[in-house]
Design a protein around this motif. Structure first.
Motif, short mmCIF file in Angstrom:
data_model
loop_
_atom_site.label_atom_id
_atom_site.label_comp_id
_atom_site.label_asym_id
_atom_site.label_seq_id
_atom_site.Cartn_x
_atom_site.Cartn_y
_atom_site.Cartn_z
N THR A 194 -65.33 71.52 -25.29
CA THR A 194 -65.99 71.97 -26.57
C THR A 194 -65.06 72.56 -27.48
O THR A 194 -63.98 73.04 -27.02
N SER A 195 -65.06 72.56 -28.65
CA SER A 195 -64.29 72.92 -29.69
C SER A 195 -64.89 74.09 -30.45
O SER A 195 -65.86 74.44 -30.48
N HIS A 196 -63.66 74.72 -31.17
CA HIS A 196 -64.35 75.96 -31.96
C HIS A 196 -63.72 75.46 -33.28
O HIS A 196 -62.65 75.12 -33.51
N PRO A 197 -64.70 76.04 -34.17
CA PRO A 197 -64.43 75.52 -35.49
C PRO A 197 -63.28 76.01 -36.18
O PRO A 197 -62.45 75.24 -37.01
N SER A 198 -62.50 77.20 -35.62
CA SER A 198 -61.42 77.75 -36.44
C SER A 198 -60.23 77.15 -35.78
O SER A 198 -59.31 76.82 -36.41
N ASP A 199 -60.34 76.09 -34.77
CA ASP A 199 -59.20 75.12 -34.33
C ASP A 199 -59.38 73.65 -34.76
O ASP A 199 -58.54 73.12 -34.08
N ILE A 200 -60.08 73.38 -35.57
CA ILE A 200 -60.32 71.78 -36.04
C ILE A 200 -59.34 71.60 -36.89
O ILE A 200 -59.34 72.07 -38.34
N SER A 201 -58.01 71.14 -36.72
CA SER A 201 -56.82 71.06 -37.66
C SER A 201 -56.96 69.79 -38.33
O SER A 201 -57.71 68.85 -37.99
N SER A 202 -56.25 69.67 -39.48
CA SER A 202 -56.23 68.41 -40.02
C SER A 202 -55.71 67.01 -39.42
O SER A 202 -55.88 66.10 -39.69
N LYS A 203 -54.84 67.48 -38.33
CA LYS A 203 -54.15 66.52 -37.55
C LYS A 203 -55.22 65.88 -36.64
O LYS A 203 -55.25 64.74 -36.39
N LEU A 204 -56.20 66.74 -36.11
CA LEU A 204 -57.12 66.45 -35.33
C LEU A 204 -58.05 65.62 -36.01
O LEU A 204 -58.59 64.40 -35.79
#
Ligand code: 5AD
Ligand code: SF4
Length: 441
Positions: free
Chosen positions: A241-251
């Protein structure tokens, strides 16, 4: 005669992954899996602590197991009872006090000790510490017949959302090395696995070491996905699962360029109210969340987003709840899970006094679930008459029926034969029933 074991798994996909590892550990000891706890020599309850209901279920199951143990002792045999997972971590001592028939309690980071404990007599019952060694070093190679497999790449959480037990039960964030993960997935691919889902409480914050030609570097999730994409036979990659604060432009960029990475993201928002998000210590606002979704849909139009919601967090007003409903109008969620807030012992929010009355929470949950179900139906219905790309995994319930998952994780049924298992095929969708789709090749 071989020994029989029964394992019951509660909760999330990571617990299911852990249960499979426990199965791998037991196989070399000569244990065979059984559906019948009452006939088994060993029963393992792999437990979940996320909401109160899940832990209470474990205690009632333990009561039943005590009876089975009593029956077996009467005939000169025994039934060993082992509790693993997050309740074992959080309430280890209580479990032993409440049920004296429990033989061992093993936390999520120490369950690899099970083989050693079963082999010796009069062992200490409680093993819920965080050991120095990594449990992953103890697992034999995974054996599977599945087409789609889960692989834990990261565990634990440092985010400390005020309602959540995970940082206490799973411990601090820890990433497995890239080399170890790639090795495990190559082995899965050799056995016929075509899709992997990378698991972690906070996968989007993955930071794992990679060693090549004597050089050591730290890779993030997008780089790890690149390495996995190079493995022959692996055609689809997902992560949760992902956290919104960690969604990087690289991802986000990875989703644009890497066609093995599915256009699907499970991104829990929990609440649409900025005031509640702050009290939850989530570290973003509703606008931040909507912006992330917009950015992702800009790079891939055909992108599906799913989410988790909590209603009835302490102090949640009608207006806060309205903000959550407003959010569901702004983002077309492909599917979602919604939960009634459950105060968990040891978490900061469990100390908050302004509880929302049960009847209000129930009503809000009902309203939200109805909206989310409608959103899911709308999403599914939008594919009738269109094509979806489906990886076929197994037989369906009816004869000649086979089931797979679309790129958006929807179950899709077709009539065909065994030869389609393991293949990715374009399926024309004819109808939607409940939450599954039916179509033809
Ligand atoms: N009460 C209700 N739901 C919770 N979740 C986590 N902790 C709680 C709690 N105390 C939900 C969140 C999370 C999902 C896995 O479980 O929505 O994303
Ligand atoms: Fe729990 Fe997820 Fe928050 Fe971590 S990020 S504390 S696992 S809800």
């Amino acid at each position: 005669m071989s020994m029989l074991y029964h394992i019951k798994t509660y909760g999330c996909q990571m617990n299911h992954y852990d249960s499979e590892r426990i199965e791998d550990l037991l196989a070399p000891l000569g244990y065979k899996k059984s559906d019948r706890p009452e006939d088994s020599d060993l029963v393992i309850l792999n437990t979940c602590h996320i909401r109160e209901k899940a832990s209470e279920k474990m205690y009632s199951d333990l009561g039943r197991l005590s009876k089975y143990k009593e029956n077996k002792i009467k005939i000169g045999s025994d039934l060993k009872i082992v509790v693993t997972g997050c309740v074992a971590q959080a309430e280890g001592e209580q479990i032993i006090k409440r049920n004296r028939d429990v033989d061992f309690v093993l936390g999520p980071q120490s369950y690899h000790k099970i083989t050693e404990l079963l082999n010796k007599k009069n062992q200490e019952k409680l093993h819920n510490f965080f050991p120095k060694e990594s449990k992953f070093d103890y697992f034999p190679k995974t054996e599977t017949k599945n087409i789609s497999a889960f692989v834990t790449i990261q565990e634990g959480c440092d985010k400390f959302c005020s309602f959540c037990v995970v940082p206490y039960t799973r411990g601090p964030e820890f990433s497995r090395t890239v080399n170890e993960i790639v090795y495990e997935i190559k082995h899965l691919s050799n056995q016929g696995v075509r899709e992997v889902t990378l698991l972690g409480q906070n996968v989007s914050d993955y930071k794992g070491m990679y060693q090549k030609d004597g050089k050591l570097e730290k890779l993030d999730l997008s780089k790890l996905i690149d390495k996995i994409s190079d493995i022959d036979g692996i055609n689809r990659i997902r992560y949760i699962t992902s956290h919104p604060s960690d969604i990087s432009s690289k991802l986000i960029h990875e989703h644009k360029t890497n066609m093995k990475l599915m256009p699907y993201l499970h991104l829990p928002i929990q609440s649409g109210s900025d005031r509640i998000l702050k009290k939850m210590n989530r570290g973003y606002t509703q606008k931040n969340y909507v912006d992330i979704v917009t950015k992702i849909k800009e790079v891939r139009k055909d992108f599906a987003v799913t989410s988790d919601f909590i209603v009835g967090f302490p102090g949640e007003t009608d207006d806060d709840f309205l903000q959550t409903l407003n959010l569901t109008d702004k983002v077309d969620f492909a599917a979602s899970y919604s939960f009634k807030y459950s105060p968990r012992p040891g978490t900061p929010s469990s100390l908050l006094k302004d509880e929302v009355p049960e009847s209000v929470s129930n009503k809000r949950l009902q309203i939200l679930q109805k909206k989310l179900d409608e959103s899911q139906k709308k999403f599914n219905n939008s594919f009738v008459g269109k094509k979806l790309s489906v990886l076929f995994e197994k037989r369906g319930k009816k004869s000649n029926q086979f089931v797979g998952r679309s790129q958006y994780l929807q179950p899709v049924h077709v009539n065909s034969d065994e030869s389609i298992i393991g293949k990715i095929l374009d399926i024309k969708i004819n109808k939607v029933e409940a939450f599954s789709l039916h179509g033809e090749i």
